[in-house]
Design an enzyme around this catalytic site. Structure first.
Site, PDB file in Angstrom:
ATOM      1  N   GLY A  45      -7.707 -65.563   5.724  1.00  8.61           N
ATOM      2  CA  GLY A  45      -8.908 -64.751   5.483  1.00  8.61           C
ATOM      3  C   GLY A  45     -10.000 -65.536   4.783  1.00  8.61           C
ATOM      4  O   GLY A  45     -11.180 -65.443   5.139  1.00  8.61           O
ATOM      5  N   GLN A  74       1.040 -69.583   9.178  1.00 10.14           N
ATOM      6  CA  GLN A  74       2.358 -69.025   8.835  1.00 10.14           C
ATOM      7  C   GLN A  74       3.052 -68.301   9.997  1.00 10.14           C
ATOM      8  O   GLN A  74       4.281 -68.309  10.069  1.00 10.14           O
ATOM      9  CB  GLN A  74       2.226 -68.085   7.635  1.00 10.14           C
ATOM     10  CG  GLN A  74       1.693 -68.762   6.391  1.00 10.14           C
ATOM     11  CD  GLN A  74       1.289 -67.763   5.306  1.00 10.14           C
ATOM     12  OE1 GLN A  74       1.947 -66.759   5.069  1.00 10.14           O
ATOM     13  NE2 GLN A  74       0.193 -68.050   4.628  1.00 10.14           N
ATOM     14  N   VAL A 109      -7.190 -70.378  -9.373  1.00 11.44           N
ATOM     15  CA  VAL A 109      -7.921 -69.376 -10.161  1.00 11.44           C
ATOM     16  C   VAL A 109      -6.946 -68.761 -11.162  1.00 11.44           C
ATOM     17  O   VAL A 109      -5.843 -68.349 -10.797  1.00 11.44           O
ATOM     18  CB  VAL A 109      -8.522 -68.295  -9.226  1.00 11.44           C
ATOM     19  CG1 VAL A 109      -9.009 -67.098 -10.016  1.00 11.44           C
ATOM     20  CG2 VAL A 109      -9.671 -68.892  -8.438  1.00 11.44           C
ATOM     21  N   CYS A 192       3.677 -59.547   7.404  1.00 10.49           N
ATOM     22  CA  CYS A 192       4.315 -59.481   8.716  1.00 10.49           C
ATOM     23  C   CYS A 192       5.670 -58.769   8.700  1.00 10.49           C
ATOM     24  O   CYS A 192       6.732 -59.414   8.764  1.00 10.49           O
ATOM     25  CB  CYS A 192       4.474 -60.863   9.342  1.00 10.49           C
ATOM     26  SG  CYS A 192       4.843 -60.676  11.098  1.00 10.49           S
ATOM     27  N   ASP A 328      -3.957 -60.046   2.836  1.00  8.44           N
ATOM     28  CA  ASP A 328      -2.727 -59.545   2.227  1.00  8.44           C
ATOM     29  C   ASP A 328      -2.878 -59.080   0.780  1.00  8.44           C
ATOM     30  O   ASP A 328      -2.040 -58.313   0.290  1.00  8.44           O
ATOM     31  CB  ASP A 328      -1.656 -60.648   2.261  1.00  8.44           C
ATOM     32  CG  ASP A 328      -1.249 -61.042   3.670  1.00  8.44           C
ATOM     33  OD1 ASP A 328      -1.684 -60.381   4.630  1.00  8.44           O
ATOM     34  OD2 ASP A 328      -0.485 -62.026   3.799  1.00  8.44           O
ATOM     35  N   THR A 337      -1.034 -58.836   8.304  1.00  3.61           N
ATOM     36  CA  THR A 337      -0.838 -59.889   9.305  1.00  3.61           C
ATOM     37  C   THR A 337      -2.129 -60.704   9.453  1.00  3.61           C
ATOM     38  O   THR A 337      -3.209 -60.248   9.061  1.00  3.61           O
ATOM     39  CB  THR A 337      -0.510 -59.305  10.702  1.00  3.61           C
ATOM     40  OG1 THR A 337      -1.658 -58.584  11.169  1.00  3.61           O
ATOM     41  CG2 THR A 337       0.700 -58.395  10.685  1.00  3.61           C
ATOM     42  N   ALA A 338      -1.992 -61.881  10.076  1.00  6.41           N
ATOM     43  CA  ALA A 338      -3.176 -62.689  10.370  1.00  6.41           C
ATOM     44  C   ALA A 338      -4.051 -61.971  11.398  1.00  6.41           C
ATOM     45  O   ALA A 338      -5.274 -62.137  11.415  1.00  6.41           O
ATOM     46  CB  ALA A 338      -2.753 -64.061  10.887  1.00  6.41           C
ATOM     47  N   ALA A 339      -3.413 -61.178  12.266  1.00  6.74           N
ATOM     48  CA  ALA A 339      -4.175 -60.422  13.267  1.00  6.74           C
ATOM     49  C   ALA A 339      -5.062 -59.378  12.570  1.00  6.74           C
ATOM     50  O   ALA A 339      -6.222 -59.173  12.970  1.00  6.74           O
ATOM     51  CB  ALA A 339      -3.218 -59.738  14.233  1.00  6.74           C
ATOM     52  N   CYS A 371       1.635 -57.371  15.651  1.00  5.97           N
ATOM     53  CA  CYS A 371       2.845 -58.089  15.295  1.00  5.97           C
ATOM     54  C   CYS A 371       3.567 -58.490  16.579  1.00  5.97           C
ATOM     55  O   CYS A 371       4.158 -57.628  17.238  1.00  5.97           O
ATOM     56  CB  CYS A 371       3.711 -57.159  14.437  1.00  5.97           C
ATOM     57  SG  CYS A 371       5.007 -58.032  13.608  1.00  5.97           S
TER      58      CYS A 371
HETATM   59  P1  FAD Z   1      -2.852 -66.482   3.096  1.00  4.64           P
HETATM   60  O1  FAD Z   1      -3.124 -66.986   4.459  1.00  4.64           O
HETATM   61  O2  FAD Z   1      -1.436 -66.479   2.624  1.00  4.64           O
HETATM   62  O3  FAD Z   1      -3.760 -67.334   2.092  1.00  4.64           O
HETATM   63  C1  FAD Z   1      -3.766 -67.158   0.705  1.00  4.64           C
HETATM   64  C2  FAD Z   1      -4.380 -68.406   0.077  1.00  4.64           C
HETATM   65  O4  FAD Z   1      -4.611 -68.145  -1.309  1.00  4.64           O
HETATM   66  C3  FAD Z   1      -3.470 -69.624   0.150  1.00  4.64           C
HETATM   67  O5  FAD Z   1      -4.145 -70.716   0.728  1.00  4.64           O
HETATM   68  C4  FAD Z   1      -3.119 -69.904  -1.307  1.00  4.64           C
HETATM   69  O6  FAD Z   1      -2.960 -71.288  -1.589  1.00  4.64           O
HETATM   70  C5  FAD Z   1      -4.304 -69.314  -2.045  1.00  4.64           C
HETATM   71  N1  FAD Z   1      -4.025 -68.941  -3.424  1.00  4.64           N
HETATM   72  C6  FAD Z   1      -2.955 -68.272  -3.903  1.00  4.64           C
HETATM   73  N2  FAD Z   1      -3.061 -68.120  -5.236  1.00  4.64           N
HETATM   74  C7  FAD Z   1      -4.229 -68.710  -5.599  1.00  4.64           C
HETATM   75  C8  FAD Z   1      -4.909 -68.875  -6.846  1.00  4.64           C
HETATM   76  N3  FAD Z   1      -4.419 -68.398  -7.985  1.00  4.64           N
HETATM   77  N4  FAD Z   1      -6.096 -69.517  -6.846  1.00  4.64           N
HETATM   78  C9  FAD Z   1      -6.648 -69.988  -5.693  1.00  4.64           C
HETATM   79  N5  FAD Z   1      -6.047 -69.858  -4.488  1.00  4.64           N
HETATM   80  C10 FAD Z   1      -4.846 -69.229  -4.456  1.00  4.64           C
HETATM   81  N6  FAD Z   1       0.737 -62.658  11.075  1.00  4.64           N
HETATM   82  C11 FAD Z   1       0.416 -62.377  12.374  1.00  4.64           C
HETATM   83  O7  FAD Z   1      -0.699 -61.957  12.651  1.00  4.64           O
HETATM   84  N7  FAD Z   1       1.321 -62.543  13.374  1.00  4.64           N
HETATM   85  C12 FAD Z   1       2.556 -63.038  13.148  1.00  4.64           C
HETATM   86  O8  FAD Z   1       3.348 -63.201  14.073  1.00  4.64           O
HETATM   87  C13 FAD Z   1       2.919 -63.354  11.803  1.00  4.64           C
HETATM   88  N8  FAD Z   1       4.144 -63.836  11.520  1.00  4.64           N
HETATM   89  C14 FAD Z   1       4.433 -64.248  10.256  1.00  4.64           C
HETATM   90  C15 FAD Z   1       5.672 -64.830  10.008  1.00  4.64           C
HETATM   91  C16 FAD Z   1       5.973 -65.293   8.751  1.00  4.64           C
HETATM   92  C17 FAD Z   1       7.336 -65.913   8.504  1.00  4.64           C
HETATM   93  C18 FAD Z   1       5.012 -65.226   7.705  1.00  4.64           C
HETATM   94  C19 FAD Z   1       5.320 -65.804   6.341  1.00  4.64           C
HETATM   95  C20 FAD Z   1       3.791 -64.636   7.933  1.00  4.64           C
HETATM   96  C21 FAD Z   1       3.485 -64.129   9.202  1.00  4.64           C
HETATM   97  N9  FAD Z   1       2.269 -63.506   9.470  1.00  4.64           N
HETATM   98  C22 FAD Z   1       1.947 -63.150  10.772  1.00  4.64           C
HETATM   99  C23 FAD Z   1       1.401 -63.064   8.358  1.00  4.64           C
HETATM  100  C24 FAD Z   1       0.164 -63.919   8.124  1.00  4.64           C
HETATM  101  O9  FAD Z   1       0.500 -65.272   7.998  1.00  4.64           O
HETATM  102  C25 FAD Z   1      -0.539 -63.432   6.859  1.00  4.64           C
HETATM  103  O10 FAD Z   1      -0.714 -62.039   6.919  1.00  4.64           O
HETATM  104  C26 FAD Z   1      -1.900 -64.109   6.695  1.00  4.64           C
HETATM  105  O11 FAD Z   1      -1.732 -65.501   6.503  1.00  4.64           O
HETATM  106  C27 FAD Z   1      -2.647 -63.486   5.525  1.00  4.64           C
HETATM  107  O12 FAD Z   1      -3.834 -64.185   5.271  1.00  4.64           O
HETATM  108  P2  FAD Z   1      -4.452 -64.201   3.780  1.00  4.64           P
HETATM  109  O13 FAD Z   1      -5.708 -64.973   3.865  1.00  4.64           O
HETATM  110  O14 FAD Z   1      -4.473 -62.829   3.233  1.00  4.64           O
HETATM  111  O15 FAD Z   1      -3.359 -65.001   2.907  1.00  4.64           O
END
Ligand code: FAD
Length: 443
Positions: A45, A74, A109, A192, A328, A337-339, A371
């Site tokens: 995101g 991921q 942070v 996920c 998330d 999810t990433a979707a 998913c």
């Molecule tokens: P993230 O991509 O997790 O990014 C969070 C970021 O915040 C990270 O880079 C981290 O380093 C940073 N961060 C954390 N704490 C701090 C801090 N204190 N200060 C600064 N930065 C910080 N999604 C799908 O759509 N389809 C799938 O098939 C799917 N399968 C999955 C399978 C697995 C095994 C896993 C683990 C996940 C799967 N997902 C899937 C879920 C998807 O990967 C996540 O929902 C998505 O990455 C969420 O994006 P985000 O930006 O919210 O968090």
């Protein structure tokens, strides 16, 4: 030790905090910086949002704060666990993924000060913002299960949820002799929610193909009262577990791993005094998860469960109009999810843009999430649904059916789409494809 007058002044100014290295660092890195937009977290995101706004606002206006060296796709970890991809395939250096027009502050942070429009980092910097986007993801809490994470050092215990342990899943399958193969879903929100069972179906096929299936007792333990939240897909998955002779225990969660005796302890959530202990040959753990500590520790920003309190339709914070959330770490009630993140990027882009122009945010998110429920080495059910758990399918076919084409989409098409389109701010979900596929008759 020799020190210049300027160095002495710097150390004094910062209360003699930190080492000489930190003080020297501060000569090139001012402790206070200001940006039009600060994005906290450079994952799915955060990176997509930063790409959008840095290209709109130009260089020096957007900062991304994230300490991670690597950015992982991921969703690929399901395939890594099954040996279809490697961990290396799933990651790129953060420096290559973040947009060039945004400043990357490679720090963690450690605090939010929403009343004064600033965030604090662990090297003592204060970063001011006009607009803040919180994209911190969800935190893995392996240590909430007794015996973890230590038990990952021992045979048979693995987890697709962390880059530290995902490569052990294939090893556990390769070393499987005979006994129980256990798969868990914890008693917390997770990202996920299909992933805990995807790896179970892959493992089942692996054991079958390698002549070990009749020596394996495959059991799924989930805290949920259902196999999947959307009935249409849950019905299809119940057929699969029956056909593949997989046992399902609803309303049970893992509370302890005893690596010495290779036992796992589960609690019945409806009768908490009832514990069952099982031997395992393989144990795939989906860890308990929570909102990141740094967010939970800022009551002004979060709901009772510790997640960023945003309007589920506009993604704007409930109390601070210059703060938005994505992904998330928010309390948006849809499957994480990433979707979902991709669909939210489009909403956030428009709504934050409107707020910057002094208008009210008007774009509304319908909870779209997806998913790809991988059910083996060549098949997948593509679940897509909204806030009301109603299917919102892109293709004009029954997506609850296992299909090869969906598997190839997940394995071969989605990764380049993520890296090339989503990370550069060009992918906001399949809404328009869906409309075209349904001749304009779908939402
Ligand atoms: P993230 O991509 O997790 O990014 C969070 C970021 O915040 C990270 O880079 C981290 O380093 C940073 N961060 C954390 N704490 C701090 C801090 N204190 N200060 C600064 N930065 C910080 N999604 C799908 O759509 N389809 C799938 O098939 C799917 N399968 C999955 C399978 C697995 C095994 C896993 C683990 C996940 C799967 N997902 C899937 C879920 C998807 O990967 C996540 O929902 C998505 O990455 C969420 O994006 P985000 O930006 O919210 O968090």
């Amino acid at each position: 030790m020799m020190m210049s007058g300027r160095g002495v002044r710097l150390l004094t100014a910062h209360g003699l905090r930190g080492s000489l290295r930190k003080a020297a660092f501060s000569t090139t890195c001012p402790k206070h910086k200001s940006y039009k937009v600060v994005v906290v977290g450079g994952g799915a995101g955060g990176c997509a949002t930063a790409a959008k706004f840095s290209s709109k606002l130009g260089k020096g206006k957007v900062a991304v704060i994230d300490p991670a060296n690597m950015h992982y796709y991921q969703p690929m970890w399901t395939l890594v666990g099954g040996g279809m991809k490697t961990l290396e395939d799933s990651g790129k250096p953060m420096s290559e993924v973040l947009p060039k027009k945004a400043d990357w502050i490679k720090q963690k942070v450690v605090g939010f000060d929403p009343h004064n429009n600033r965030v604090m980092t662990d090297d003592g910097q204060e970063i001011n913002y006009e607009y803040l986007v919180v994209a911190l993801g969800i935190q893995l809490n392996y240590n909430q299960v007794k015996g973890l994470p230590g038990a990952f050092e021992t045979p048979g215990v693995c987890s697709n949820y962390s880059p530290l342990y995902v490569s052990k899943t294939l090893k556990s399958l390769q070393n499987f002799q005979e006994g129980n193969a256990l798969f868990t879903f914890p008693n917390t929100p997770i990202k996920c929610p299909g992933a805990p069972q995807k790896i179970m179906y892959i493992s089942e096929e692996y054991l079958r193909k390698h002549g070990k299936r009749d020596k394996a007792n495959i059991v799924y333990y989930t805290s949920l009262p259902v196999l999947f939240g959307v009935k249409k897909y849950a019905d299809a998955l119940w057929e699969i577990v029956k056909e593949r002779n997989i046992s399902v225990n609803l309303r049970h969660h893992l509370i302890e791993v005893k690596p010495d005796s290779r036992e796992a302890v589960f609690q019945n959530l409806d009768k908490p005094e009832e514990l069952s202990t099982l031997k395992y040959e393989m144990l795939h753990v989906t860890p308990p998860m929570s909102s990141p500590d740094v967010l939970r520790n800022c009551p002004a920003l979060v709901d009772g469960a510790g997640f960023l309190k945003v309007n589920k339709e506009t993604l704007q914070h409930e109390s601070f109009p210059n703060i938005f959330g994505i992904g998330d770490c928010t309390n948006v009630p849809t499957a994480r999810t990433a979707a979902a993140v991709a669909a939210q990027v489009g909403i956030l882009r428009k709504n934050l843009g409107m707020v910057m122009d002094g208008k009210d945010p008007r774009q509304t998110y319908d909870g779209y999430t997806s998913c790809p429920l991988v059910t083996g080495y060549s098949t997948c059910i593509l679940a897509e649904f909204d806030f009301n758990l109603n299917p919102v399918e892109t293709f004009p076919v029954n997506q609850a059916k296992e299909r090869r084409v969906m598997f190839h989409m997940k394995k071969d098409m989605m990764p380049p789409m993520y890296w090339m389109a989503m990370m550069n701010g060009y992918w906001e979900g399949p809404k328009y494809i869906r409309k075209a596929m349904h001749l304009g008759l779908s939402k």
